[in-house]
Design an enzyme around this catalytic site. Structure first.
Site, short mmCIF file in Angstrom:
data_model
loop_
_atom_site.label_atom_id
_atom_site.label_comp_id
_atom_site.label_asym_id
_atom_site.label_seq_id
_atom_site.Cartn_x
_atom_site.Cartn_y
_atom_site.Cartn_z
CE LYS A 37 42.25 45.71 31.66
NZ LYS A 37 41.88 45.53 33.08
CG ASP A 64 38.66 46.72 33.77
OD1 ASP A 64 37.43 46.78 33.96
OD2 ASP A 64 39.27 45.66 33.53
CG LEU A 65 38.47 51.29 38.89
CD1 LEU A 65 38.26 52.56 39.72
CD2 LEU A 65 39.71 50.56 39.36
CE LYS A 66 36.96 43.22 35.12
NZ LYS A 66 38.32 43.77 35.11
CB SER A 67 31.54 50.25 39.55
OG SER A 67 32.72 51.03 39.53
CG ASP A 69 27.97 49.01 46.12
OD1 ASP A 69 26.89 48.85 46.72
OD2 ASP A 69 29.06 49.10 46.70
CG ASN A 72 23.02 56.77 46.67
OD1 ASN A 72 22.85 57.85 46.12
ND2 ASN A 72 23.61 56.64 47.85
CB THR A 128 37.14 36.48 29.05
OG1 THR A 128 38.06 37.27 29.82
CG2 THR A 128 36.43 37.36 28.04
NE ARG A 220 47.38 37.00 32.62
CZ ARG A 220 46.47 36.21 33.17
NH1 ARG A 220 46.83 35.35 34.12
NH2 ARG A 220 45.20 36.27 32.80
O1 LIG Z 1 35.80 39.69 31.09
C1 LIG Z 1 36.88 40.27 31.32
C2 LIG Z 1 36.95 41.58 31.73
C3 LIG Z 1 38.17 42.17 31.92
N1 LIG Z 1 39.31 41.48 31.74
C4 LIG Z 1 40.60 42.17 31.96
O2 LIG Z 1 41.42 42.12 30.78
C5 LIG Z 1 42.76 41.86 31.11
C6 LIG Z 1 43.20 40.59 30.44
O3 LIG Z 1 44.51 40.24 30.86
P1 LIG Z 1 45.31 39.00 30.23
O4 LIG Z 1 46.59 39.02 31.00
O5 LIG Z 1 45.48 39.30 28.76
O6 LIG Z 1 44.53 37.76 30.47
C7 LIG Z 1 42.86 41.83 32.62
O7 LIG Z 1 43.27 43.09 33.08
C8 LIG Z 1 41.43 41.58 33.09
O8 LIG Z 1 41.14 42.24 34.30
C9 LIG Z 1 39.25 40.17 31.34
O9 LIG Z 1 40.29 39.49 31.18
N2 LIG Z 1 38.03 39.61 31.12
#
Ligand SMILES: O=c1ccn([C@@H]2O[C@H](COP(=O)(O)O)[C@@H](O)[C@H]2O)c(=O)[nH]1
Length: 244
Positions: A37, A64-67, A69, A72, A128, A220
């Site tokens: 990711k 995972d850029l979580k757009s 906006d 358009n 989360t 992590r």
């Molecule tokens: O709701 C969300 C959406 C994305 N993430 C992403 O997952 C990893 C989790 O990293 P850890 O170090 O295991 O906590 C991280 O890149 C977040 O951007 C998320 O945690 N929760």
């Protein structure tokens, strides 16, 4: 049978050399390659080049850029991401159904023009790192986290997305309102639930599997481990068990 992906390792590091070292370790020293990711931290610093480096080593890429906006803008941004040859992209469901549908249109167009497979688009429900306290007092969203996540999942499914990002704790509620192939990809994974950093809704890899997760996202616990490959292997074993 339910689709279950290899663990998704969040390469959340600032340094390109460190990212490439992790790519090398995870591709050379493991029998089963994870999905990697790439998030805002790496992409904002190094752009599409870092995706190329991951793909050259044979990784599938979860971008995972979580757009989030206006429709358009998201449509045009997704057309660019569709050209990169990644396997997953993310948007915030809070942007609404019009935004998600526009994003999907853009993604399909970009992928078609570049002759790529269309990446799976996933919607963030409630991050989360959010709990009911934040949801009520800062977002001013009433009800439970479960209800909010269920609502966003229904909206994402109705908008044609492949699935959502949620905690594994919410999967049962999501499955009640979405199509049978809808994906629940779950971050907030910890081997030790007392050590959860900024995450609020956490489960172990074994619990994620039991709760029916299609794929776990782990950062992590792997990247900050003394032995990232050993940590990855244990997490993979816990999540996928005997599955090859
Ligand atoms: O709701 C969300 C959406 C994305 N993430 C992403 O997952 C990893 C989790 O990293 P850890 O170090 O295991 O906590 C991280 O890149 C977040 O951007 C998320 O945690 N929760």
């Amino acid at each position: 049978m339910m689709e279950r992906f290899e663990p998704i390792v969040a390469i959340d590091v600032q340094d390109k050399r460190e990212a490439v070292q992790l790519f090398d370790k995870l591709s050379n020293d493991t029998d089963h390659m994870p999905i990697v990711k790439i998030g805002m931290e790496l992409f904002y610093a190094f752009g599409p080049g870092i995706i190329k480096q991951a793909k050259e080593r044979g990784f599938k890429v979860f971008l995972d850029l979580k757009s989030h906006d206006i429709p358009n803008t998201v449509e045009r941004a997704m057309a660019q991401l569709g050209r990169l040859g990644v396997s997953f992209v993310t948007v915030h469901a809070a942007g609404g159904s019009e935004m998600m549908k526009a994003g999907l249109r853009g993604l399909e167009q970009g992928a078609r023009e570049a002759r790529n497979a269309v990446p799976k688009m996933l919607a963030i429900t409630q991050l989360t790192s959010i709990d009911e306290n934040i949801m009520h007092n800062e977002q001013h969203i009433p009800g439970t986290v479960m209800e909010s996540v269920q609502n966003y999942a229904r909206l994402a499914d109705e908008s044609g997305l492949a699935g959502v990002i949620c905690s594994a704790k919410e999967i049962k509620a999501i499955r009640e309102v979405t199509n049978p192939d809808f994906l629940c990809i779950t971050p907030g994974i910890r081997l030790d639930l007392n050590d959860h950093d900024d995450q609020k809704r956490v489960v172990t890899p074994i619990q994620a599997a039991e709760l029916g997760s299609n794929g776990i996202v782990v950062g992590r616990p792997i990247t900050q481990s003394n032995d990232p490959v050993a940590a990855y292997k244990q997490i993979r074993r816990d999540f996928l068990g005997g599955q090859q």
